[in-house]
Every structure is written in C-alpha cells, then in structure tokens.
Design a protein around this motif. Structure first.
Motif, PDB file in Angstrom:
ATOM      1  N   ALA A  24       1.083  -1.308  -0.166  1.00 62.87           N
ATOM      2  CA  ALA A  24       0.473   0.232   0.391  1.00 62.87           C
ATOM      3  C   ALA A  24       0.734   1.502  -0.085  1.00 62.87           C
ATOM      4  CB  ALA A  24      -0.906   0.101   1.040  1.00 62.87           C
ATOM      5  N   ARG A  25       0.561   2.144  -1.014  1.00 62.07           N
ATOM      6  CA  ARG A  25       1.024   3.752  -0.548  1.00 62.07           C
ATOM      7  C   ARG A  25       0.463   4.962  -0.882  1.00 62.07           C
ATOM      8  NH1 ARG A  25       4.542   2.364  -6.335  1.00 62.07           N
ATOM      9  NH2 ARG A  25       6.313   1.555  -5.227  1.00 62.07           N
ATOM     10  N   PHE A  26       0.808   5.133   0.003  1.00 56.84           N
ATOM     11  CA  PHE A  26      -0.362   6.938   0.948  1.00 56.84           C
ATOM     12  C   PHE A  26       0.460   7.528   0.234  1.00 56.84           C
ATOM     13  CE2 PHE A  26       0.142   3.430   3.941  1.00 56.84           C
ATOM     14  CZ  PHE A  26      -1.400   3.030   3.972  1.00 56.84           C
ATOM     15  N   PHE A  27      -0.479   8.497  -1.033  1.00 56.47           N
ATOM     16  CA  PHE A  27       0.185   9.872  -1.266  1.00 56.47           C
ATOM     17  C   PHE A  27      -0.739  11.193  -0.645  1.00 56.47           C
ATOM     18  CE2 PHE A  27       0.025   6.678  -4.418  1.00 56.47           C
ATOM     19  CZ  PHE A  27       1.311   6.644  -4.549  1.00 56.47           C
ATOM     20  N   ASP A  28       0.458  11.966  -1.108  1.00 58.31           N
ATOM     21  CA  ASP A  28      -0.193  13.105  -0.311  1.00 58.31           C
ATOM     22  C   ASP A  28      -1.163  14.290  -1.669  1.00 58.31           C
ATOM     23  OD1 ASP A  28       1.564  14.866  -2.057  1.00 58.31           O
ATOM     24  OD2 ASP A  28       2.691  15.116  -0.754  1.00 58.31           O
ATOM     25  N   SER A  29      -2.238  14.986  -1.161  1.00 56.48           N
ATOM     26  CA  SER A  29      -2.393  15.760  -2.096  1.00 56.48           C
ATOM     27  C   SER A  29      -2.052  16.573  -2.873  1.00 56.48           C
ATOM     28  CB  SER A  29      -3.265  16.872  -1.244  1.00 56.48           C
ATOM     29  OG  SER A  29      -2.514  17.807  -0.963  1.00 56.48           O
ATOM     30  N   ARG A  30      -1.311  16.539  -3.199  1.00 58.07           N
ATOM     31  CA  ARG A  30      -0.396  16.767  -4.102  1.00 58.07           C
ATOM     32  C   ARG A  30       0.441  15.741  -5.244  1.00 58.07           C
ATOM     33  NH1 ARG A  30       1.939  19.627  -0.196  1.00 58.07           N
ATOM     34  NH2 ARG A  30       3.577  18.393  -0.914  1.00 58.07           N
ATOM     35  N   GLY A  31       0.120  14.367  -4.456  1.00 55.66           N
ATOM     36  CA  GLY A  31       0.666  13.405  -5.637  1.00 55.66           C
ATOM     37  C   GLY A  31       2.095  12.769  -5.072  1.00 55.66           C
ATOM     38  N   GLY A  32       2.586  13.354  -4.303  1.00 50.86           N
ATOM     39  CA  GLY A  32       3.586  12.980  -3.451  1.00 50.86           C
ATOM     40  C   GLY A  32       3.948  12.131  -2.275  1.00 50.86           C
ATOM     41  N   LEU A  33       4.830  10.410  -2.976  1.00 50.73           N
ATOM     42  CA  LEU A  33       4.631   9.371  -2.144  1.00 50.73           C
ATOM     43  C   LEU A  33       5.221   9.846  -0.887  1.00 50.73           C
ATOM     44  CD1 LEU A  33       4.177   6.366  -1.946  1.00 50.73           C
ATOM     45  CD2 LEU A  33       6.828   6.823  -2.449  1.00 50.73           C
ATOM     46  N   GLU A  34       4.100   9.735   0.547  1.00 55.38           N
ATOM     47  CA  GLU A  34       4.242   9.937   1.669  1.00 55.38           C
ATOM     48  C   GLU A  34       4.695   8.918   2.945  1.00 55.38           C
ATOM     49  OE1 GLU A  34       1.131  11.627   3.621  1.00 55.38           O
ATOM     50  OE2 GLU A  34       1.224  13.624   2.637  1.00 55.38           O
ATOM     51  N   ASN A  35       4.516   7.606   1.902  1.00 52.66           N
ATOM     52  CA  ASN A  35       4.546   6.063   2.898  1.00 52.66           C
ATOM     53  C   ASN A  35       3.971   5.225   2.129  1.00 52.66           C
ATOM     54  OD1 ASN A  35       5.576   4.722   4.864  1.00 52.66           O
ATOM     55  ND2 ASN A  35       3.814   5.302   6.899  1.00 52.66           N
TER      56      ASN A  35
END
Length: 151
Positions: A24-35
């Motif tokens: 699972a990948r978690f992205f911020d609102s700008r589409g950047g990978l957070e975790n």
C-alpha cells in the motif's frame, strides 16, 4: 511503519498453507509519496476478480452497518448458477443435470467467492446487495471511477 512481526503473526493465523501479502502506498494531496507499507510484496499471488473485491467491500460495509449479518442464509436458486470451475463449491452445480437445492451463509459465500473465485457466489451476493446499480454507486462513493461491471 508497521512491524513485520505483526504481519508474520497475522499470516500464521491463516494456517500452514496460508500466505499473505500487502503493498500500500499513501500519497499526499499533490500526488507525492508519503509512506509505503509492504509485506511479502515481491511474492506472486493469484489475483481475484476486481469486481469480486468490490462486492466483498460492499458486503463488509453492510455488515459493519448492521444491515446484513455474516450468518444470514441465502438460498441458491439453480436458475442463477453460473458456469465456472468444476471444483468451485457452488459453480460445479451448474454442470449437474438435475435441480439442486442449497442454502449458504453470507460468510461461506464470501469465502467461496474470494478463495475459489466462485462465480455463482458472486452473482448471488450481487443480488443480495441490490444488484449492479448498488455496487456501482458504492464504488463511485469510494472515489473509484471507470469500473464497468459487465461480463
């Protein structure tokens, strides 16, 4: 990040033949990978039908909202049998030359659908949750667009 010992313990609960994997990948609102969370992410697993996953998600949501119970029983109408693998728990009845009566719990139908890719279980569950329009509305409410639930 989740400790791998936690995932190993969950996998043990599946039994000696059980395997589990997650990526699972978690992205911020700008589409950047957070975790990113992974466990056995490089192992190959059979992929369930995407529609079957959506069906299971809607059934789980209705169970959570107490609209359904995993112990609910559903009669299997032999007119609704779908061709599938002969070894599937309910799909094999499609090939019987005579009428067959069967009653299953929601829990068992979910298991047949996901673990054995049983088409009849999928069809019966879709009817139980209100048909394709309900499934489509649920998926779209989850923010998923462009899925088509056709054969």
């Amino acid at each position: 990040m989740i400790d791998n010992a936690h995932w190993l313990e969950l996998q043990k609960r599946l039994g000696p033949q059980g395997r589990m994997g997650i990526a699972a990948r978690f992205f911020d609102s700008r589409g950047g990978l957070e975790n990113e969370v992974t466990f056995n992410a490089r192992q190959l697993f059979p992929m369930a039908s995407i529609a079957k996953i959506a069906i299971a998600m809607l059934v789980a949501a209705r169970v959570e909202n107490l609209e359904l119970s995993l112990n609910d029983t559903i009669p299997i109408d032999s007119r609704l049998l779908s061709p599938g693998l002969v070894r599937s728990p309910i799909d094999h009845l499609f090939f019987y030359p005579f009428e067959t009566a069967r009653i299953e719990t929601l829990d068992r139908l979910l298991g047949f659908m996901i673990h054995r890719s049983d088409n009849t279980s999928s069809d019966v569950l879709v009817q139980k949750i209100g048909g394709v329009p309900s499934l489509k509305a649920f998926v779209e409410a989850c923010g998923i667009r462009g899925m088509h639930f056709t054969r």
